[in-house]
Design an enzyme around this catalytic site. Structure first.
Site, PDB file in Angstrom:
ATOM      1  N   GLY A 109       0.809  -1.217   0.000  1.00 13.83           N
ATOM      2  CA  GLY A 109       0.000   0.000   0.000  1.00 13.83           C
ATOM      3  C   GLY A 109       0.844   1.271   0.000  1.00 13.83           C
ATOM      4  N   GLU A 112       1.667   1.829  -3.480  1.00 15.08           N
ATOM      5  CA  GLU A 112       0.409   2.199  -4.145  1.00 15.08           C
ATOM      6  C   GLU A 112       0.016   3.640  -3.806  1.00 15.08           C
ATOM      7  OE1 GLU A 112      -1.315  -1.420  -2.488  1.00 15.08           O
ATOM      8  OE2 GLU A 112      -2.010  -1.928  -4.487  1.00 15.08           O
TER       9      GLU A 112
HETATM   10  N1  CO8 Z   1       1.692  -3.639   8.798  1.00 16.89           N
HETATM   11  C1  CO8 Z   1       1.754  -3.637  10.138  1.00 16.89           C
HETATM   12  N2  CO8 Z   1       2.916  -3.517  10.831  1.00 16.89           N
HETATM   13  C2  CO8 Z   1       4.058  -3.407  10.122  1.00 16.89           C
HETATM   14  C3  CO8 Z   1       4.068  -3.399   8.709  1.00 16.89           C
HETATM   15  C4  CO8 Z   1       2.816  -3.510   8.035  1.00 16.89           C
HETATM   16  N3  CO8 Z   1       2.694  -3.493   6.699  1.00 16.89           N
HETATM   17  N4  CO8 Z   1       5.343  -3.294   8.290  1.00 16.89           N
HETATM   18  C5  CO8 Z   1       6.113  -3.203   9.383  1.00 16.89           C
HETATM   19  N5  CO8 Z   1       5.336  -3.283  10.502  1.00 16.89           N
HETATM   20  C6  CO8 Z   1       5.765  -3.241  11.894  1.00 16.89           C
HETATM   21  C7  CO8 Z   1       6.429  -4.554  12.312  1.00 16.89           C
HETATM   22  O1  CO8 Z   1       5.455  -5.511  12.648  1.00 16.89           O
HETATM   23  C8  CO8 Z   1       7.272  -4.091  13.462  1.00 16.89           C
HETATM   24  O2  CO8 Z   1       6.451  -3.947  14.595  1.00 16.89           O
HETATM   25  P1  CO8 Z   1       6.877  -4.677  16.011  1.00 16.89           P
HETATM   26  O3  CO8 Z   1       8.160  -3.989  16.393  1.00 16.89           O
HETATM   27  O4  CO8 Z   1       5.732  -4.353  16.895  1.00 16.89           O
HETATM   28  O5  CO8 Z   1       7.063  -6.119  15.686  1.00 16.89           O
HETATM   29  C9  CO8 Z   1       7.709  -2.687  13.069  1.00 16.89           C
HETATM   30  O6  CO8 Z   1       6.810  -2.275  12.052  1.00 16.89           O
HETATM   31  C10 CO8 Z   1       9.119  -2.662  12.482  1.00 16.89           C
HETATM   32  O7  CO8 Z   1       9.168  -3.603  11.438  1.00 16.89           O
HETATM   33  P2  CO8 Z   1      10.297  -4.767  11.342  1.00 16.89           P
HETATM   34  O8  CO8 Z   1      10.769  -5.130  12.714  1.00 16.89           O
HETATM   35  O9  CO8 Z   1       9.738  -5.854  10.498  1.00 16.89           O
HETATM   36  O10 CO8 Z   1      11.447  -3.961  10.584  1.00 16.89           O
HETATM   37  P3  CO8 Z   1      12.592  -4.577   9.648  1.00 16.89           P
HETATM   38  O11 CO8 Z   1      13.537  -3.467   9.411  1.00 16.89           O
HETATM   39  O12 CO8 Z   1      13.112  -5.865  10.192  1.00 16.89           O
HETATM   40  O13 CO8 Z   1      11.828  -4.933   8.275  1.00 16.89           O
HETATM   41  C11 CO8 Z   1      10.335  -4.524   6.437  1.00 16.89           C
HETATM   42  C12 CO8 Z   1      11.284  -3.916   7.486  1.00 16.89           C
HETATM   43  C13 CO8 Z   1      11.136  -5.352   5.426  1.00 16.89           C
HETATM   44  C14 CO8 Z   1       9.637  -3.369   5.735  1.00 16.89           C
HETATM   45  C15 CO8 Z   1       9.298  -5.449   7.151  1.00 16.89           C
HETATM   46  O14 CO8 Z   1       8.706  -4.715   8.228  1.00 16.89           O
HETATM   47  C16 CO8 Z   1       8.181  -5.923   6.265  1.00 16.89           C
HETATM   48  O15 CO8 Z   1       8.372  -6.843   5.476  1.00 16.89           O
HETATM   49  N6  CO8 Z   1       6.968  -5.322   6.410  1.00 16.89           N
HETATM   50  C17 CO8 Z   1       5.798  -5.753   5.684  1.00 16.89           C
HETATM   51  C18 CO8 Z   1       5.856  -5.321   4.228  1.00 16.89           C
HETATM   52  C19 CO8 Z   1       4.647  -5.809   3.504  1.00 16.89           C
HETATM   53  O16 CO8 Z   1       4.403  -7.000   3.346  1.00 16.89           O
HETATM   54  N7  CO8 Z   1       3.819  -4.880   2.989  1.00 16.89           N
HETATM   55  C20 CO8 Z   1       2.597  -5.181   2.271  1.00 16.89           C
HETATM   56  C21 CO8 Z   1       1.448  -5.203   3.208  1.00 16.89           C
HETATM   57  S1  CO8 Z   1      -0.067  -5.766   2.442  1.00 16.89           S
HETATM   58  C22 CO8 Z   1      -0.593  -4.416   1.573  1.00 16.89           C
HETATM   59  O17 CO8 Z   1      -0.005  -3.391   1.582  1.00 16.89           O
HETATM   60  C23 CO8 Z   1      -1.880  -4.599   0.801  1.00 16.89           C
HETATM   61  C24 CO8 Z   1      -2.403  -3.280   0.265  1.00 16.89           C
HETATM   62  C25 CO8 Z   1      -3.844  -3.404  -0.114  1.00 16.89           C
HETATM   63  C26 CO8 Z   1      -4.732  -3.015   1.026  1.00 16.89           C
HETATM   64  C27 CO8 Z   1      -6.119  -2.883   0.548  1.00 16.89           C
HETATM   65  C28 CO8 Z   1      -6.984  -2.310   1.647  1.00 16.89           C
HETATM   66  C29 CO8 Z   1      -7.567  -1.015   1.166  1.00 16.89           C
END
Ligand code: CO8
Length: 258
Positions: A109, A112
């Site tokens: 997103g 996007e």
């Molecule tokens: N949602 C919720 N929480 C998140 C997200 C997310 N997308 N991304 C990161 N966070 C949180 C983590 O859970 C973490 O929280 P906590 O410390 O409480 O565990 C905090 O942010 C820090 O993240 P990381 O510890 O994972 O940080 P890293 O540096 O190790 O990794 C990354 C960074 C690579 C960005 C990793 O966080 C990651 O892979 N994030 C998810 C990326 C992802 O898959 N994005 C796509 C999501 S789905 C989507 O976007 C669909 C869109 C359509 C929606 C339609 C509805 C209208």
């Protein structure tokens, strides 16, 4: 000014700034962020004192996607009836030009959201991707359609089917990033670009954005017809007279937005 919890909103001259501010979740876009970004953008859009909007995040993340924790337990029916996409459609429809200033992750997103903007300025640290496939889903905020239009079918398929990230240089080469700048210069460059836009007349800016949108949504013949009519309509504005007189008189134009 309205109080927001997930974004910081301010204006710098004629430029409205929306800064995503959920550092604990890498600016993941939950429904509150959607409501607040849309409200802030609509308020700027209604303000004739604003000629351009910048949307940005933090150094580490523009936005790491829709909020996975918020979505995880939802059913298909919840997603459909909740109309989660509706708010973002409203954001994408603002008439004022919008610049995405992207540093760090712009994933799912987040990517996007950047693609709903008109110009994507990327820091050299930016990373773009549509990793939804790794979560068992697909892009849901327009990514499957806008990414194909931005970078072509084969690059979009490579990103969407593998879920891999691309760096800023690849994003610029592919036509997703309008420009790449050193990370330390991103915000200043965004303000400078936004000021250059905001100095133009609002009628011409709205018209330009409308015909650019038309190019994405219509056939060439339909788009050319739209351009012809919008182009002609601008000759009824004072800004057109001022802009052309300023050219003849070899001076800078003073647009009044009329
Ligand atoms: N949602 C919720 N929480 C998140 C997200 C997310 N997308 N991304 C990161 N966070 C949180 C983590 O859970 C973490 O929280 P906590 O410390 O409480 O565990 C905090 O942010 C820090 O993240 P990381 O510890 O994972 O940080 P890293 O540096 O190790 O990794 C990354 C960074 C690579 C960005 C990793 O966080 C990651 O892979 N994030 C998810 C990326 C992802 O898959 N994005 C796509 C999501 S789905 C989507 O976007 C669909 C869109 C359509 C929606 C339609 C509805 C209208």
């Amino acid at each position: 000014m309205t109080e927001y919890e997930t974004i910081i909103v301010d204006s710098r001259g004629r430029v409205g700034w929306i800064t995503l501010n959920r550092p604990e979740a890498l600016n993941a876009l939950n429904s509150q962020v959607c409501r607040e970004v849309t409200a802030a953008a609509s308020a700027f859009d209604a303000d004739e004192g604003i000629g351009a909007i910048v949307v940005t995040g933090s150094e580490r993340a523009f936005a790491a996607g829709a909020d996975i924790k918020e979505m995880e337990s939802k059913s298909g029916l919840d997603m459909l009836l909740g109309d989660h996409f509706g708010g973002w459609t409203q954001f994408a429809a603002v008439r004022t030009p919008v610049i995405a200033a992207v540093s760090g992750y712009a994933l799912g997103g987040g990517c996007e959201l950047a693609m709903m903007c008109d110009i994507i300025l990327a820091a050299d640290t930016a990373k773009f991707g549509q990793p939804e496939i790794t979560l068992g889903v697909i892009p849901g905020m327009g990514g499957s359609q806008r990414l194909v239009r931005a970078v072509g079918y084969y690059k979009a398929a490579d990103l969407i089917l593998t879920g891999r990230m691309m760096d800023a240089a690849e994003a610029e080469r592919s036509g997703l990033a309008s420009r790449v700048v050193p990370a330390g210069e991103l915000l200043a460059e965004a303000q400078k670009t936004a000021e250059a836009i905001a100095a133009k007349g609002l009628p011409a800016l709205y018209a330009a954005k409308a015909v650019l949108d038309g190019a994405l949504e219509s056939s060439l013949a339909e788009g050319l017809r739209l351009e012809k009519h919008v182009f002609a309509s601008l000759f009824d504005t004072e800004d057109q007279k001022e802009g052309m007189a300023a050219f003849r008189e070899k001076r800078a134009p003073d647009f009044q937005g009329r």
